[in-house]
Design an enzyme around this catalytic site. Sequence first.
Site, short mmCIF file in Angstrom:
data_model
loop_
_atom_site.label_atom_id
_atom_site.label_comp_id
_atom_site.label_asym_id
_atom_site.label_seq_id
_atom_site.Cartn_x
_atom_site.Cartn_y
_atom_site.Cartn_z
N HIS A 22 9.86 -6.16 38.19
CA HIS A 22 10.77 -5.49 38.70
C HIS A 22 12.61 -6.43 38.77
O HIS A 22 13.14 -5.67 38.02
CB HIS A 22 10.62 -4.88 39.85
CG HIS A 22 9.78 -3.43 40.33
ND1 HIS A 22 9.10 -3.28 41.25
CD2 HIS A 22 9.03 -2.88 39.65
CE1 HIS A 22 8.22 -2.70 40.83
NE2 HIS A 22 8.04 -1.56 40.43
N SER A 24 2.25 -3.15 40.72
CA SER A 24 2.92 -3.14 42.76
C SER A 24 1.17 -2.70 43.25
O SER A 24 1.49 -3.33 44.06
CB SER A 24 3.36 -1.47 43.45
OG SER A 24 4.72 -1.83 42.86
#
Length: 163
Positions: free
Chosen positions: A19, A129
């Site tokens: 990210h 994630s």
Amino acid sequence: MHPKTAIYPGSFDPFTCGHLSLVERALKVFDKLIVALAVNVKKTPLFTVEERIQLIREACPQGDIEVVAFEGLLVDYAKSREVSIVLRGLRAMSDFEFEFQLAHLNCHLAPHIETVFMMTSQESFYISSQSVREVAAFGGKVDGLVPPNVALKLRERFRPQSF
Ligand code: PNS
């Protein structure tokens, strides 16, 4: 010229180096970035909305970045902010189907909103994630997968309890 703003939506549970790399690269393309955390009632998150927002704010570089949470449809949030570019990262082929559907669905709901994809960097294409949560839960090393502040928070969360 109008400043170009993009919304970068996601769950960010937690915010990873993938990210972060996308944010850094997007700042070279867009004048402003709104990192928008979707408050998704269906998922049970590891970190609360407030924790995730703080972690993202701490991890992001200097620049015109806003970190916010939003509820409801992404296109409605984008409209409310008068932003017509949605940014998403693509890692591998496996991401494609979901992203393809999401982009088209959003386009159906709001044809003026364009989804722009950036490939994640070579260093982070294997990071998700979900895998980070699993590695951390089993006591594995998450350094290099997530920014240092997120690694610290994960270690605190999964620290073995002494009775
Ligand atoms: O990080 P994620 O979980 O892959 O992000 C998915 C996200 C948050 C971008 C997507 O679920 C989303 O836009 N949610 C907001 C609600 C919405 O607009 N849903 C319609 C498209 S599924």
